[in-house]
Each structure stands twice: as structure tokens, then as C-alpha cells.
Design a protein around this motif. Sequence first.
Motif, PDB file in Angstrom:
ATOM      1  N   ASP A   1      35.853  -5.751 -18.093  1.00 21.19           N
ATOM      2  CA  ASP A   1      36.247  -6.545 -16.928  1.00 21.19           C
ATOM      3  C   ASP A   1      37.673  -7.084 -17.093  1.00 21.19           C
ATOM      4  O   ASP A   1      38.006  -7.669 -18.128  1.00 21.19           O
ATOM      5  CB  ASP A   1      35.273  -7.713 -16.742  1.00 21.19           C
TER       6      ASP A   1
ATOM      7  N   LYS B   1      23.657  -8.964 -13.570  1.00 20.18           N
ATOM      8  CA  LYS B   1      24.877  -9.285 -12.846  1.00 20.18           C
ATOM      9  C   LYS B   1      24.465 -10.164 -11.659  1.00 20.18           C
ATOM     10  O   LYS B   1      23.524  -9.807 -10.924  1.00 20.18           O
ATOM     11  CB  LYS B   1      25.568  -8.005 -12.371  1.00 20.18           C
TER      12      LYS B   1
ATOM     13  N   ALA C   1      31.377  -1.836 -17.837  1.00 19.45           N
ATOM     14  CA  ALA C   1      32.184  -2.569 -16.842  1.00 19.45           C
ATOM     15  C   ALA C   1      32.245  -4.061 -17.197  1.00 19.45           C
ATOM     16  O   ALA C   1      33.275  -4.709 -16.977  1.00 19.45           O
ATOM     17  CB  ALA C   1      31.602  -2.372 -15.449  1.00 19.45           C
ATOM     18  N   ILE C   2      31.170  -4.588 -17.743  1.00 22.08           N
ATOM     19  CA  ILE C   2      31.172  -6.006 -18.166  1.00 22.08           C
ATOM     20  C   ILE C   2      32.189  -6.181 -19.300  1.00 22.08           C
ATOM     21  O   ILE C   2      32.992  -7.109 -19.317  1.00 22.08           O
ATOM     22  CB  ILE C   2      29.761  -6.419 -18.670  1.00 22.08           C
TER      23      ILE C   2
ATOM     24  N   THR D   1      42.245  -4.531 -21.977  1.00 20.95           N
ATOM     25  CA  THR D   1      40.795  -4.744 -22.050  1.00 20.95           C
ATOM     26  C   THR D   1      40.392  -4.294 -23.454  1.00 20.95           C
ATOM     27  O   THR D   1      41.180  -3.601 -24.117  1.00 20.95           O
ATOM     28  CB  THR D   1      40.042  -3.914 -20.979  1.00 20.95           C
TER      29      THR D   1
ATOM     30  N   LEU E   1      33.262 -12.813 -14.219  1.00 21.17           N
ATOM     31  CA  LEU E   1      33.914 -11.512 -13.991  1.00 21.17           C
ATOM     32  C   LEU E   1      34.982 -11.629 -12.904  1.00 21.17           C
ATOM     33  O   LEU E   1      34.967 -12.573 -12.104  1.00 21.17           O
ATOM     34  CB  LEU E   1      32.863 -10.472 -13.601  1.00 21.17           C
TER      35      LEU E   1
ATOM     36  N   ASP F   1      35.567 -10.253 -10.114  1.00 20.48           N
ATOM     37  CA  ASP F   1      35.243 -10.294  -8.682  1.00 20.48           C
ATOM     38  C   ASP F   1      34.489 -11.570  -8.287  1.00 20.48           C
ATOM     39  O   ASP F   1      33.938 -11.655  -7.190  1.00 20.48           O
ATOM     40  CB  ASP F   1      34.435  -9.048  -8.288  1.00 20.48           C
TER      41      ASP F   1
END
Length: 541
Positions: free
Chosen positions: A450, A538, A446-447, A38, A471, A473
Motif C-alpha cells: 500500500d 479489509k 496489496a496490503i 514500498t 490504507l 484509499d
Amino acid sequence: MKRNGTCPICYLKRLVGIREKVTEIYDPTAYENGVALTPPMGWSSWNTFKNHIDEDLIYDTAKAMVDSGLKDAGYTYVNLDDNWHSSLRDEDGNLQGDLTTFAHGIPSLVKKINDLGLKVGIYSSNGTETCEDLPGTLYHEKQDALTFAKWGIEYFKYDYCHHIKISPYAPWVYGISVAKKGERETEFYSVENATLFGSARLWRDKVTPNGFRVTGLDANNGAIEFENVTVKEDGEYIVTIDIRKKGRYKKCLMVKVNDTDVYMVDFPDQKHYNNTARFQTPVKLKAGNNKIRLFNPIGNRADSAMLQYQNMGKQLKKATEKVAKDTNSQEKPIVFSICEWGWNTPYKWGKTAGNLWRTTPDIRPVWPWMISYMYRHNVKLDKYASIGHWNDPDMLEVGNGNLTYDENVSHFSLWCMMASPLILGNDLRSITPEVLSIVTNKNLIAINQDPLGIQCKRIKKGGVDTLIKPLADGSFALCFFNKYGGAKNASCSLRNLEQYGLKFSEEYTVTDLWSGETQKISDKICAKVNKHGVKVYKIEF
Ligand code: GLA
């Protein structure tokens, strides 16, 4: 002499001088070292401290990273940029820390920072000197990579000042010979008996001992292949290339052995007391027949930088492997950060050389500069980013200069959306609560982090840009970005996002990642976006 491609069309092409690209050595294999899967997160000394750094400042910064919660938020690398080192290499030719500002040496600083649970990054230039005119790493790649690996360095930024391009020109060659070091050559392989490719041509030559020379090896257009170079046993040999001098400019040839190993030979600008000269390189040969191919791979402007950065990337990998083996410890791979300012389209080849590549000139904490040079260029390069390989629009300026709150938030959000490295550039010892709250926003980090590793796509360009980032998920991040002028209204139909892979849902849960507010939306997200501001959402089912 044998010629490859004796078909009438090939012959005609040669006759009228049409050149063919024949000697690609571009290796499209992705650079894999298991790190930076990442975008890397950390801090670098450059944006705030430039050439005023010392070991206390670096250690205090590392401590501040821990104490302020930055480490817990994911920031890991403490990167020394230019000016960490002395203008003197040591008696063995190794780089060493500045003899007074880093008086205790880099290894002891690395140890102290590692003890805080953080990693250390270092800097050099793909040139004879760095941008601050300190010793650079060009022509010292193997040695410097080993030094860094021995010190436990885990991030390496490789700049482009004082670089010397590999010449696209090749010398005229009349033959080669091969022998072990210390032994006399017994056989001379004349170009007369070699296979020629592309624009390589055999000429009679009154000056060379064998009466021939081959021309046309310049700029990746031609090659000579000696097919039956025979040696008795496996081992290291010296290949001598016999050339007929021409011109006074620098030249270069690659020596490719058995289609695998490649060795580079540089030919300096020449004086002409004699008309011929011998240039040598060590190579590995196997017992029996070997194939040796000579060519110049520099077909365009970018090839030189690409090859040099690829070489450094390989040396870093070899060095960390070697150190792990020698010390019987776990390998510490080095994140390789290519910094040639986007000059040679690094986004096209960076993935084959390292983990991240600067796409832009140097950032400044000045809004129009950041938007025009960093964002505008980098946002278009989304297709080149992937897991372990990132576009780098330069280090963060959040908290620097006179950026407003909205500008700091936008800057950070855009870098998160663009899956850019998050390398802080402010003074962490005096970070304000406001700046700290921006750069530790968990939702935004977190973005950025990802695991799908996709850089956002700009789906609408205008006064307000719309960016989307799928993303892991299945959810999407969406960002409205108001570049210029006053506050503006923006909207985006979620139905529209289905073409980009958003799953159909009667109703989506939409969370504003800065305010935390959540709404249920069945079609349109509407927002008012501040001047130079963003809204980041989100979108979940
Ligand atoms: C170049 C780089 C900067 C910084 C300086 C150091 O300008 O682009 O990021 O590393 O050199 O001298």
C-alpha cells in the motif's frame, strides 16, 4: 587560547567535571534514493541454501520466479546472500564471484537475470569478513560499492559479522599542519591558539615540541577548532594531526572542514618508542581561511554502527551516480538493506542510512522462534517505518521447515501487515501450489505494498492480537492473530477504530482477505481464529 562558553556556570561545570555533548554529527536527513518506496519483494538464497549456492541454482530460481507467476505477483529481486564470492579479491583488490561455483562471473549472471525482467541483489558484511568468513567490505566501502554498481546490482544487504567498532577514544592532540601532497608544511597550528569546546582542555606538556597538548576529546564530549587554516588555492590538501601518545588502545578522530565535509582518522593501538606521532588525512580546502574541527563522535554504543552504515549508504549512492555518468546511462539505485540484527537500535537511525534495517536476530522456520523473536519485537516498532524506510524482521520462511498451513498463512499475513520486506526464502524450483497460493495472495500483497507505507499498529495485545493498518484509499486492514494455544474467538468494534482515523459509516463492507467472503457490518467484527492462525479483513465504506 580562546574558550567558548566563558559564563560562570560553564566554568563551574568544567571545574566539577560535568561533561557536555558538544559535537553532534548525527545527520537526521532521511536516506533517499528513489527505490523501495514500498517494501521490497524478492527472493534470497540464504534461508534454504546457506553456503550451497552456484550460478545455475540462482539462474534456475530466477526462471522459476517468472514461470510460477511470482514475478507477475510483484517479486522482483533475486538476492545472492553470503557465499557468492571468492575468498580472494582480484589483482586490483576487487571482490569477485567464487571462481568455480560462479565460474562465468557475477556480471554475466546479472545480465541473464536482468534479461528475465528481474533485478539482482548481493551481500557483504560491515566487517573485515562476512558471516561465512569471506572478504568483507569494511574499509573497502567505496571500492566495493563501485564494483556492485558497475555490475548492475540493485539490492545490497550489508551484514555485521567481523565488524570493528570505531573507537570512542581520541588521542591527545598538540597541533595540526596542512600542505599539498609532495610539499613541505610551512605553518603549524598549535592547540594553544585553537578554540576548545566541552571537556577539551589545554595542558602544558614537556614532551611536545610546542609545550602543550589538548585532552578531553573522547566520546563526543569535546572538540578543538582551528579557525584560520589558510591556503592559497582550492584543492586537496593533507592535514597532519600531531598527537602526544597515550595508552595502548585504538583511537579515532573526525576532521570536519568548514562545517561540511567530515574525514575519519583511525589511530592504531600504540607502541611507545616515541612520545609523539603524525597521522594524516587528505581533505578538500578552499582558498583563504578554513575552519578545521577535531572531535570523536562516538558518544554511545550505537554511534559506531550508525556512522559505518551511513558511510556505506553514501558510497552506494555515489557509485550508482558515477556509473550512470560514466556510461551515459540511466542510474540504477541500489536498495540498501542494513543487517546488524537490531543490536544497535537501527530503527532509530536506519532511516538516515538506508532503506530497511533488520530489527531481529536470524529467523528460523520454527513457530515459537518466529513469534518470540521476529513478530513480538518488530510489531512494536511501527512508528519508525515510513515510505522508503522499513523495519525488517528478516526474510520469509513460508514453505520451509514444518510450518503448518495456518502458520504459513499467519507468517505471510503478519509480514504484510507490518509492511515488512517480502523476501522469499524457500526453494522456488519446487514450490508447492499451496505455498505459491499463499505468497501470491493479491489481497495481502496489496496490503503490504500500500502506497501510504504505514506499518500496522497493534491495538490489542493478548491471546489474540488485533492489528490495524490504514490504507491509501481511506480503508483499513484489520488482522486478528492467535499466537498460542487452541482456536479462539475474537472481536473488534469498528466504532473503536474511529480514534485511529477510520471514517464514520453507518455500515462498513468487510472482506475476509483469505476467503474472499464479504459482509456488511455496522459495529462489531467477530471471528473464530484457528490455533496459530489469522483472520485478515479489509474494511471499506
Ligand atoms: C547473518 C545474517 C543472515 C545471513 C547470514 C549469512 O547471520 O543475519 O541473514 O545473511 O549472516 O552468513
